[in-house]
Write an enzyme that holds these catalytic residues in place. Structure first.
Site, short mmCIF file in Angstrom:
data_model
loop_
_atom_site.label_atom_id
_atom_site.label_comp_id
_atom_site.label_asym_id
_atom_site.label_seq_id
_atom_site.Cartn_x
_atom_site.Cartn_y
_atom_site.Cartn_z
CG ASP A 155 -72.81 -53.84 20.25
OD1 ASP A 155 -73.63 -54.66 20.68
OD2 ASP A 155 -72.19 -53.99 19.19
CB SER A 156 -74.63 -56.78 24.18
OG SER A 156 -74.54 -57.52 22.97
N GLY A 157 -71.52 -56.34 22.97
CA GLY A 157 -70.32 -57.12 22.69
C GLY A 157 -70.61 -58.33 21.83
N GLY A 158 -71.90 -58.57 21.52
CA GLY A 158 -72.26 -59.73 20.71
C GLY A 158 -71.63 -59.69 19.33
CG ASP A 163 -77.12 -59.97 19.74
OD1 ASP A 163 -76.13 -59.49 20.33
OD2 ASP A 163 -77.43 -59.65 18.58
CD GLN A 204 -79.16 -61.28 15.63
OE1 GLN A 204 -79.07 -61.61 14.44
NE2 GLN A 204 -78.37 -60.37 16.17
N GLY A 256 -77.91 -58.44 13.18
CA GLY A 256 -77.62 -59.50 12.23
C GLY A 256 -77.79 -59.12 10.78
CG ASP A 314 -74.32 -48.46 15.32
OD1 ASP A 314 -73.16 -48.90 15.36
OD2 ASP A 314 -75.32 -49.22 15.24
CG HIS A 326 -66.76 -33.34 5.77
ND1 HIS A 326 -67.56 -32.30 5.36
CD2 HIS A 326 -66.97 -34.36 4.89
CE1 HIS A 326 -68.21 -32.66 4.28
NE2 HIS A 326 -67.87 -33.91 3.97
#
Length: 376
Positions: A92-95, A146, A194, A221, A271, A340
């Site tokens: 993930d970009s960290g956005g 983003d 977005q 988003g 995810d 599990h």
């Protein structure tokens, strides 16, 4: 790196495919376990491969940048070598993390200045630096930088934010295309759609992203507090615009119901922290329904956690034993529960894949959802 669309369901937009990377093949639809800081919480890499059989896991740019730091990851030869995972990784970009730091960040055209949640130190993420950081982390799939808007969100703010995300995407692409990876294997950049919950903005954003013609695309988003039906409406709209020959990744989703309904709309990749976070709190997803293993009713239940599911952990340990571990605060309890739940999520997407290939996905989805979402 190549994505091949294999089969589309006749009664929905569900489809199967394969994304081939230098670290292995990702069979879609797929759920990707979240390994925020370079590890899926409470789960050993051996279990991820042998019991859960995950094709791909996630890492997070924000967290890995702060700790252990990019220089150490470079010295190690990238995240794959640092954490011992030899299958694909997406970062993930960290956005989203910047979005969650509402009181600790400032968003400008250049990028985002934020305070570390660890020590309060100040840092700046720009589209260019985020590309460089993800190049150094070494993920197979890296995400564009983003801004993730909250829900509810004012229309004008959502519009301005969307255009900012688009300008940042252009800078991400320019930086990505003008640089090379550090470790000798191919990386792919996924843009992010977005536009909050506004149909005209989502359409504009999806059309803009589609024109970039990258290997794959993401929908961001959503799953930020809006009603599920609104999430499905936006997802359906976007999936009908994004190119069919590129994988579609719905970020941060979600419950088993969310996943199956979104697969039906044409999403390929998912995810969410839900399976591991809920596991640590004693909530289990099973083929028979949802269990709160802390409840008294499981105290003397010596039956397997989920015999139908298969897998060593789910069939070897009893509900009573797992309940005992959770109440005793033994570390093994969250480990068993996490393995599990991830086994269940991967089973669910593999079952969806099989049903799509058989042409029976829509009926199967409608039959299984009431069972797996009931509280036991």
């Amino acid at each position: 790196m190549k994505f091949t669309l294999q089969k589309t369901d006749t009664k929905s937009n569900a489809r199967t495919g394969e994304l081939v990377t230098d670290h292995g093949t990702i069979r879609t639809p797929i759920f990707m376990p979240v390994g925020t800081a370079g590890t899926v919480k409470a789960v050993h890499q051996r279990e991820l491969k042998e019991d859960i059989n995950a094709d791909i896991i996630l890492g997070n740019t924000y967290h890995l940048y702060l700790r252990p730091g990019i220089e150490l990851l470079k010295q190690a030869g990238g995240l794959h070598r640092f954490n011992g995972w030899d299958r694909p990784i997406l970062t993930d970009s960290g956005g989203y993390q910047v979005y969650s730091l509402t009181n600790m960040r400032k968003i400008k055209e250049k990028g985002v200045t934020f305070q570390s949640h660890i020590d309060g130190s100040r840092h700046t993420f720009s589209p260019e630096s985020v590309m460089d950081i993800q190049r150094a982390i070494g993920a197979d799939i890296i995400m564009a930088f983003d801004e993730c808007t909250p829900y509810p969100c004012d229309y004008e703010y959502a519009k301005q934010s969307m255009h900012l995300t688009h300008r940042w995407l252009e800078r991400c692409i320019e930086r990505f295309d003008s640089t090379e990876g550090h470790y000798g294997y191919e990386q792919a950049l996924f843009p992010i759609v977005q536009g909050s919950t506004y149909r005209d903005l989502r359409q504009q954003s999806a059309e803009f992203v589609a024109k970039q013609n990258r290997l794959g695309n993401a929908i961001g988003g959503l799953a930020v507090g809006e009603p599920a039906e609104m999430m499905y409406e936006m997802t359906d709209l976007v999936c009908n615009i994004l190119p069919a020959h590129q994988p579609r990744y719905l970020m941060g989703v979600g419950t088993p119901a969310n996943i199956l309904e979104s697969i039906a709309l044409g999403v390929d990749m998912f995810d969410c922290v839900m399976p591991t976070r809920n596991a640590r709190n004693g909530m289990l997803f099973t083929t028979q329904g949802i269990i709160n293993i802390r409840n008294e009713k499981w105290k003397n239940d010596l039956s397997p956690i989920d015999e139908t599911l298969g897998g060593y952990v789910s069939t070897f340990y009893s509900k009573a034993y797992l309940r005992h571990l959770i109440h005793a605060k033994e570390m093994l309890g969250p480990q068993i529960a996490s393995v599990h739940n991830l086994t269940f999520y991967l089973w669910l997407t593999r079952q969806a894949r099989e049903q799509i290939e058989r042409g029976s996905f829509a009926n199967w989805k409608n039959q299984i959802l009431p069972t797996i979402m009931q509280r036991l």
